[in-house]
Design a protein around this motif. Sequence first.
Motif, short mmCIF file in Angstrom:
data_model
loop_
_atom_site.label_atom_id
_atom_site.label_comp_id
_atom_site.label_asym_id
_atom_site.label_seq_id
_atom_site.Cartn_x
_atom_site.Cartn_y
_atom_site.Cartn_z
N PHE A 3 -2.11 -14.47 0.56
CA PHE A 3 -1.61 -13.13 0.25
C PHE A 3 -1.02 -13.10 -1.15
N HIS A 8 0.78 -0.53 -4.16
CA HIS A 8 -0.12 0.57 -3.77
C HIS A 8 0.42 1.86 -4.37
N GLU A 15 1.22 -6.49 0.50
CA GLU A 15 0.61 -7.80 0.34
C GLU A 15 -0.88 -7.67 0.55
N VAL A 16 -1.66 -8.22 -0.35
CA VAL A 16 -3.12 -8.12 -0.28
C VAL A 16 -3.67 -9.49 0.10
N LYS A 17 -4.49 -9.50 1.16
CA LYS A 17 -5.09 -10.74 1.63
C LYS A 17 -6.41 -10.97 0.89
#
Length: 84
Positions: A3, A8, A15-17
């Motif tokens: 992550f 955004h 959190e971006v996976k």
Amino acid sequence: ASFVAARHRKRGPVEVKGFWSDIVVSPYIAFGIHTPELRFYERASKQYKKHSVDICESNLEKILSKIAPCTASNDDTKKGQEES
């Protein structure tokens, strides 16, 4: 997967996976970032003048010249014509 913190537009921090290895480790590592040539390690104002991309390009040129030794750069071709 790992992550990474991102922002955004509407929701704020998220959190971006994903798989982020290509960002951390460049593709140049496959062709080497070390060379015995000292010209790549010169410094000016405590910073290196050349980057890993320059070292990789040099290493690739050496690899390709070993694979196809009959091909010469433009400079080498001109020198050979002048000597004849």
